[in-house]
Design a protein around this motif. Structure first.
Motif, PDB file in Angstrom:
ATOM      1  N   ALA B 110      33.243  46.985  37.242  1.00 56.20           N
ATOM      2  CA  ALA B 110      33.597  45.869  36.560  1.00 56.20           C
ATOM      3  C   ALA B 110      32.198  45.251  36.228  1.00 56.20           C
ATOM      4  O   ALA B 110      32.033  44.398  35.046  1.00 56.20           O
ATOM      5  N   LEU B 111      31.053  45.372  37.053  1.00 57.16           N
ATOM      6  CA  LEU B 111      29.751  45.084  36.510  1.00 57.16           C
ATOM      7  C   LEU B 111      29.135  45.649  35.141  1.00 57.16           C
ATOM      8  O   LEU B 111      28.892  44.860  34.322  1.00 57.16           O
ATOM      9  N   GLU B 112      29.619  47.125  35.110  1.00 55.48           N
ATOM     10  CA  GLU B 112      29.107  47.551  33.879  1.00 55.48           C
ATOM     11  C   GLU B 112      29.968  47.287  32.668  1.00 55.48           C
ATOM     12  O   GLU B 112      29.417  47.150  31.483  1.00 55.48           O
ATOM     13  N   SER B 113      31.017  46.978  32.931  1.00 52.75           N
ATOM     14  CA  SER B 113      31.891  46.424  31.740  1.00 52.75           C
ATOM     15  C   SER B 113      31.548  45.120  31.427  1.00 52.75           C
ATOM     16  O   SER B 113      31.267  45.103  29.950  1.00 52.75           O
ATOM     17  N   SER B 114      31.207  44.352  32.240  1.00 50.05           N
ATOM     18  CA  SER B 114      30.479  43.024  31.818  1.00 50.05           C
ATOM     19  C   SER B 114      29.345  43.025  31.083  1.00 50.05           C
ATOM     20  O   SER B 114      28.875  42.295  30.315  1.00 50.05           O
ATOM     21  N   ALA B 115      28.414  43.993  31.843  1.00 52.76           N
ATOM     22  CA  ALA B 115      27.286  44.092  31.045  1.00 52.76           C
ATOM     23  C   ALA B 115      27.142  44.749  29.625  1.00 52.76           C
ATOM     24  O   ALA B 115      26.524  44.461  28.524  1.00 52.76           O
TER      25      ALA B 115
END
Lengths: 265, 240
Positions: B110-115
């Motif tokens: 999820a973090l990588e997607s947000s980034a």
């Protein structure tokens, strides 16, 4: 100290010990501080483990106790020095040399001399893999952020003091593993940590490269080879010092940076 | 959302800010303008906890945040973009934005997607694997903005976010700021700029600083016709 182990076994021991202390130095360096006395935590762990082994304590308990003692001392140092400037921190870490100089093996300690470096090699390999994953974790990125720009790191919610205390504690813990296991090294000599241990660990980090967890391990392998090679073994500390100086000038990214540059092409 | 109440900042005997008051509600953009040395960055530093206040108070969502350390202010919900970029040079663009999302505490995926979304929003996805120190000035600026946005903080203090940007980059970032202000229930954004025209279509309110004092506060049209603003800052009558 006279001991009879093959150069291969001796170099594996040295690789493990220097690699673990060097990884500890690297973790602190990643958070933006230069730790000049990490070998002191290895000496603390070695003294504690040796004392317990000499009293008949089970090896595993003695090792764990030594590691915990080193980590606790690291945490104390971290809390005291984490707010210091980079120069202040480096100077404060020199105080740890006093610890190294004052450490003595317990009188009458007749230690195991199995000579097998298997545990220390497993420990350094495990620590290297763990450090590689750590560098890519949320907390690993936070530590790198603090090391590269403390104010910017604070601006995104990272507490630099907490990051540094953790880094110093983990660095001391790794040095503690090295120190505790080194008690079972056939040539165990606690006085070997006096400055020599710090120079070897620092040479490993600078020579191997501080860009990633692989660097200190590559450097530790070179330092270990230099310590047993017939040409260099008599003057290993001087060789480390010269290598440290040369790497700083000629190859500031260390040997590992050559691999990473090649991989990026 | 952000309430700055009569704050003062002093460096030794020098008053860098004197009784500055301004507020920025959710979904609003407030511009702080003035010439170099007028106190714009000092004001943003003060509300971010970098400079201690000599007087006054700062409230975020009705709770006082003055006196808190910068990382605590960020945790309370105020993300910061600095005038000097302050990127993590030895990290890639993507890693910089991931670091910016530190407080989100999401799973890696999820973090990588947000980034990725944050990088995309500033048009930097193609440069995601480039080290920050290898980026051009405009790219660095956009990356610094993406890093601030990645935290998903309800309030943003952005120091000269439009600096170093060319025509298409300016349009992109202006549109992004307007969108960010209105999304997620509305975010409060305080931006600074040396050029008052940057606020014309972007800011709901404008605060003009001169030598650490507020000389005008109001809508863009109100402040550009203010006599004090003309005398101290514009020098001439405002014309587009």
């Amino acid at each position: 100290m006279q001991h009879s182990v093959s150069p291969l076994v001796e170099s594996l021991w040295r690789f493990g010990i220097v690699g673990l202390i060097g990884l500890g130095v690297w973790i602190v360096l990643r958070s933006g501080r230069v730790m000049l006395g990490n070998a002191a935590f290895a000496a603390i762990a070695a003294a504690a483990t040796a004392a317990l082994v000499a009293r008949g304590t089970a090896d595993i308990i003695a090792v764990v106790a030594g590691v915990l003692a080193a980590a606790a001392c690291g945490a104390l140092f971290g809390v005291a020095a984490a707010r210091a400037t980079s120069t202040g921190f480096a100077i404060a870490s020199l105080a740890l040399w006093a610890v190294e100089l004052s450490m003595r093996a317990p009188a009458g300690a007749v230690l195991r001399s199995q000579g097998s470096p298997v545990f220390v090699v497993i420990a350094v390999a495990g620590a290297g893999v763990a450090a590689w994953f750590y560098a890519r974790s949320r907390h690993g990125r936070a530590a790198a952020a603090v090391g590269q720009d403390e104010r910017a790191a604070q601006g995104i919610g990272i507490d630099p003091v907490r990051v540094r205390v953790t880094a110093v504690t983990v660095g001391a813990l790794l040095a503690g593993v090295a120190g505790s296991l080194s008690v079972f090294y056939p040539g165990f000599d606690i006085t070997a940590y006096r400055l020599h241990g710090d120079i070897a660990a620092f040479a490993a980090v600078v020579l191997g490269g501080a860009g990633g967890a692989l660097g200190p391990l590559v450097g530790a392998a070179l330092v270990a080879i230099a310590a047993v090679a017939p040409v260099t073994k008599e003057h290993a500390t001087a060789v480390n010092a010269v290598a440290l100086l040369a790497a700083t000038i000629v190859l500031p990214g260390g040997i590992a940076s050559i691999f990473s540059r090649a991989a990026r092409r | 959302m952000i309430e700055i109440q009569e704050i003062g900042v002093a460096f030794g005997g020098v008053k860098a800010l004197d009784k500055i008051s301004v507020s920025c509600g959710a979904g609003r953009i407030v511009g702080v303008v003035g010439p170099s040395g007028s106190g714009k960055s000092t004001l943003l530093d003060a509300i971010s906890g970098i400079h201690p206040l000599a007087s006054g108070s700062v409230l975020l969502g009705g709770i006082r945040i003055d006196g808190l350390a910068p990382h605590v202010v960020a945790r309370r919900g105020l993300a910061r973009m600095y005038q000097e970029d302050r990127l993590f040079g030895r990290m890639t663009a993507f890693e910089n934005v991931l670091a910016g999302a530190y407080l989100r505490g999401e799973a890696t995926g999820a973090l990588e997607s947000s980034a990725r979304a944050a990088l995309e929003s500033v048009g930097m996805n193609e440069r995601r694997d480039t080290y920050a120190w290898d980026l051009a000035a405009g790219e660095r600026r956009r990356l610094a903005l993406a890093r601030s946005l990645a935290s998903n903080a309800p309030a943003l203090a952005l120091d000269e976010p439009l600096r170093c940007l060319d025509g298409s980059e300016l349009d992109l970032v202006r549109a992004l700021l307007v969108r960010v202000a209105s999304e997620s229930g509305g975010r409060a954004i305080v931006i600074s700029d040396r050029d008052i025209s940057a606020c014309e279509e972007l800011c709901d309110r404008v605060l003009v600083l001169h030598a650490g004092k507020a000389i005008a506060h109001g809508t863009f049209d109100e402040v550009i016709h203010d006599v004090d603003v003309r005398d101290a800052y514009l020098g001439v009558e405002w014309s587009q």
